[in-house]
Scaffold this motif. Structure first.
Motif, PDB file in Angstrom:
ATOM      1  N   GLU A 103       6.010   7.434   3.647  1.00 66.14           N
ATOM      2  CA  GLU A 103       6.912   8.532   4.009  1.00 66.14           C
ATOM      3  C   GLU A 103       8.332   8.272   3.522  1.00 66.14           C
ATOM      4  O   GLU A 103       9.011   9.170   3.013  1.00 66.14           O
ATOM      5  N   VAL A 104       8.801   7.025   3.674  1.00 67.38           N
ATOM      6  CA  VAL A 104      10.156   6.685   3.244  1.00 67.38           C
ATOM      7  C   VAL A 104      10.288   6.783   1.726  1.00 67.38           C
ATOM      8  O   VAL A 104      11.300   7.276   1.205  1.00 67.38           O
ATOM      9  N   MET A 105       9.279   6.336   0.988  1.00 70.84           N
ATOM     10  CA  MET A 105       9.351   6.336  -0.477  1.00 70.84           C
ATOM     11  C   MET A 105       9.405   7.740  -1.060  1.00 70.84           C
ATOM     12  O   MET A 105       9.842   7.927  -2.198  1.00 70.84           O
ATOM     13  N   ARG A 107      -1.813  -0.332   8.599  1.00 69.44           N
ATOM     14  CA  ARG A 107      -1.915   1.119   8.389  1.00 69.44           C
ATOM     15  C   ARG A 107      -0.662   1.832   8.870  1.00 69.44           C
ATOM     16  O   ARG A 107      -0.192   2.789   8.236  1.00 69.44           O
ATOM     17  N   MET A 108      -0.103   1.385   9.998  1.00 70.30           N
ATOM     18  CA  MET A 108       1.145   1.978  10.469  1.00 70.30           C
ATOM     19  C   MET A 108       2.280   1.711   9.480  1.00 70.30           C
ATOM     20  O   MET A 108       3.092   2.597   9.192  1.00 70.30           O
ATOM     21  N   THR A 109       2.337   0.485   8.943  1.00 69.16           N
ATOM     22  CA  THR A 109       3.365   0.149   7.961  1.00 69.16           C
ATOM     23  C   THR A 109       3.173   0.954   6.685  1.00 69.16           C
ATOM     24  O   THR A 109       4.149   1.446   6.089  1.00 69.16           O
ATOM     25  N   ARG A 110       1.939   1.105   6.271  1.00 69.96           N
ATOM     26  CA  ARG A 110       1.647   1.875   5.053  1.00 69.96           C
ATOM     27  C   ARG A 110       2.088   3.325   5.193  1.00 69.96           C
ATOM     28  O   ARG A 110       2.724   3.896   4.293  1.00 69.96           O
ATOM     29  N   ALA A 111       1.784   3.950   6.337  1.00 65.12           N
ATOM     30  CA  ALA A 111       2.171   5.343   6.560  1.00 65.12           C
ATOM     31  C   ALA A 111       3.687   5.496   6.597  1.00 65.12           C
ATOM     32  O   ALA A 111       4.249   6.441   6.017  1.00 65.12           O
ATOM     33  N   SER A 112       4.375   4.560   7.249  1.00 61.62           N
ATOM     34  CA  SER A 112       5.827   4.629   7.326  1.00 61.62           C
ATOM     35  C   SER A 112       6.468   4.396   5.965  1.00 61.62           C
ATOM     36  O   SER A 112       7.410   5.104   5.576  1.00 61.62           O
ATOM     37  N   MET A 113       5.957   3.431   5.210  1.00 59.94           N
ATOM     38  CA  MET A 113       6.512   3.134   3.891  1.00 59.94           C
ATOM     39  C   MET A 113       6.272   4.286   2.922  1.00 59.94           C
ATOM     40  O   MET A 113       7.167   4.632   2.124  1.00 59.94           O
ATOM     41  N   SER A 136       0.826  -1.205   0.000  1.00 62.25           N
ATOM     42  CA  SER A 136       0.000   0.000   0.000  1.00 62.25           C
ATOM     43  C   SER A 136       0.861   1.256   0.000  1.00 62.25           C
ATOM     44  O   SER A 136       0.576   2.222  -0.710  1.00 62.25           O
ATOM     45  N   GLY A 137       1.939   1.263   0.804  1.00 65.78           N
ATOM     46  CA  GLY A 137       2.799   2.439   0.871  1.00 65.78           C
ATOM     47  C   GLY A 137       3.602   2.670  -0.383  1.00 65.78           C
ATOM     48  O   GLY A 137       3.912   3.812  -0.741  1.00 65.78           O
ATOM     49  N   MET A 138       3.953   1.600  -1.109  1.00 64.51           N
ATOM     50  CA  MET A 138       4.709   1.749  -2.348  1.00 64.51           C
ATOM     51  C   MET A 138       3.865   2.363  -3.453  1.00 64.51           C
ATOM     52  O   MET A 138       4.403   3.017  -4.360  1.00 64.51           O
ATOM     53  N   ARG A 139       2.557   2.165  -3.388  1.00 68.56           N
ATOM     54  CA  ARG A 139       1.652   2.675  -4.436  1.00 68.56           C
ATOM     55  C   ARG A 139       0.616   3.601  -3.814  1.00 68.56           C
ATOM     56  O   ARG A 139      -0.582   3.387  -3.912  1.00 68.56           O
ATOM     57  N   GLU A 140       1.118   4.637  -3.132  1.00 72.26           N
ATOM     58  CA  GLU A 140       0.245   5.562  -2.426  1.00 72.26           C
ATOM     59  C   GLU A 140      -0.730   6.248  -3.388  1.00 72.26           C
ATOM     60  O   GLU A 140      -0.338   6.775  -4.423  1.00 72.26           O
ATOM     61  N   GLY A 141      -2.006   6.205  -3.049  1.00 70.64           N
ATOM     62  CA  GLY A 141      -3.040   6.829  -3.858  1.00 70.64           C
ATOM     63  C   GLY A 141      -3.598   5.940  -4.953  1.00 70.64           C
ATOM     64  O   GLY A 141      -4.561   6.325  -5.620  1.00 70.64           O
ATOM     65  N   SER A 142      -3.037   4.752  -5.151  1.00 68.41           N
ATOM     66  CA  SER A 142      -3.524   3.855  -6.199  1.00 68.41           C
ATOM     67  C   SER A 142      -4.769   3.109  -5.728  1.00 68.41           C
ATOM     68  O   SER A 142      -5.184   3.188  -4.564  1.00 68.41           O
TER      69      SER A 142
END
Length: 316
Positions: A208-210, A200-206, A126-132
């Motif tokens: 931000e890092v990306m 959700r915590m992992t998604r938010a952190s990922m 989810s974090g790698m494809r934010e907004g998809s």
């Protein structure tokens, strides 16, 4: 690192001592002493006791000495593994507590074995494809499952898989011995409820890092995208989820009361509820003290693990 661990261990001992002192003071009242006498001697016997006989019982139990002496006597017994006697279960608290903690440990191990891979994988994707579309779908699923109470999830799973399809047992009492199939519904209930929070915590952190500059620089240099994610982004993205995952130990220890009672699973949470309803004073004391120790220990594990994942903390 050694200094950090040493400081955390000292803090752990101090916190446990303060918590144990407060816990002992709460239960060291005339009312709770009377309850202990009722449980040991029986209600009719206590009502028929004279004050002299009651004082004799206090002296026999070592409850007539000064407060500080009673406290140190209690701590000394706990250090030796003597947590008292459960008059509801008619057995010593120490072995009873060990059995129930082992059962909850098995349940927690199964929950972690499923929850961590699922939540981290979904959170990273989810974090790698934010907004998809994938990100929106995973976010919706995470929020939806987390918003449903555990008792509702347990009822739905029981109705569908136990009463409806008849695929799984509805109860997990383990009367005939250990049966892995009886763990399926309790484990699924806890995983469904908790994986969304970690995801959700992992998604938010990922996410931000990306979007950080060093990731953009690595991509512009032509480093393969998969290598950028696995070698550079993933480790930094796991810092916040790691802390959350470790702190879930507290929730699994004391927050599984609903699940264990619903499925009649003889674990720590069910023992704590039964002791509070009886009331079994010495069992409640022991369970509360164990919960404090687990909470402080998980915090230390979280702090030490955080320093390994974040070199800026380790070398500061």
């Amino acid at each position: 690192m050694v200094k950090l661990i040493g400081r955390r261990l000292i803090q752990m001992v101090l916190i446990i001592l303060v918590a144990s002192l407060l816990l002992f003071a709460i239960f060291d009242t005339p009312e709770f002493k009377r309850r202990l006498a009722v449980q040991e001697l029986g209600g009719f016997a206590v009502s028929a006791l004279s004050q002299d006989a009651y004082n004799e019982w206090l002296a026999r139990r070592g409850l007539d000495v000064p407060f500080y002496q009673r406290y140190f006597n209690w701590i000394g017994k706990i250090v030796q593994g003597d947590f008292g006697f459960s008059y509801e279960k008619n057995r010593p608290v120490g072995p009873l507590l060990a059995d129930r903690l082992a059962n909850t440990g098995i349940l927690a191990l199964c929950v972690f074995a499923l929850m961590i891979p699922i939540s981290l994988t979904l959170g990273v994707l989810s974090g790698m494809r934010e907004g998809s579309g994938l990100d929106r779908s995973i976010t919706f699923l995470s929020v939806f499952t987390t918003s449903i109470p555990e008792i509702a999830t347990a009822i739905i799973l029981t109705v569908v898989f136990a009463l409806g399809l008849g695929l799984l047992p509805a109860k997990s009492a383990m009367i005939a011995g250990f049966d892995p199939w009886q763990l399926v519904l309790p484990v699924l209930t806890l995983v469904i409820y908790d994986f969304g929070y970690v995801a959700r915590m992992t998604r938010a952190s990922m996410a931000e890092v990306m979007t950080s500059q060093y990731i953009r620089t690595a991509i512009l240099k032509g480093i393969p995208y998969r290598r950028v994610v696995m070698k550079h982004a993933l480790r930094n993205a796991l810092i916040a989820p790691f802390t959350v995952i470790v702190l879930q130990m507290n929730w699994l220890l004391s927050g599984v009361v609903v699940v264990e009672v619903f499925f009649e699973y003889d674990g720590f949470g069910k023992l704590l509820l039964e002791a509070a309803l009886f009331p079994d004073v010495e069992v409640v004391q022991a369970c509360t003290l164990v919960a404090v120790v687990v909470a402080v220990t998980s915090q230390i594990i979280s702090d030490v693990g955080y320093t390994f994942l974040n070199p800026r903390i380790r070398f500061s």
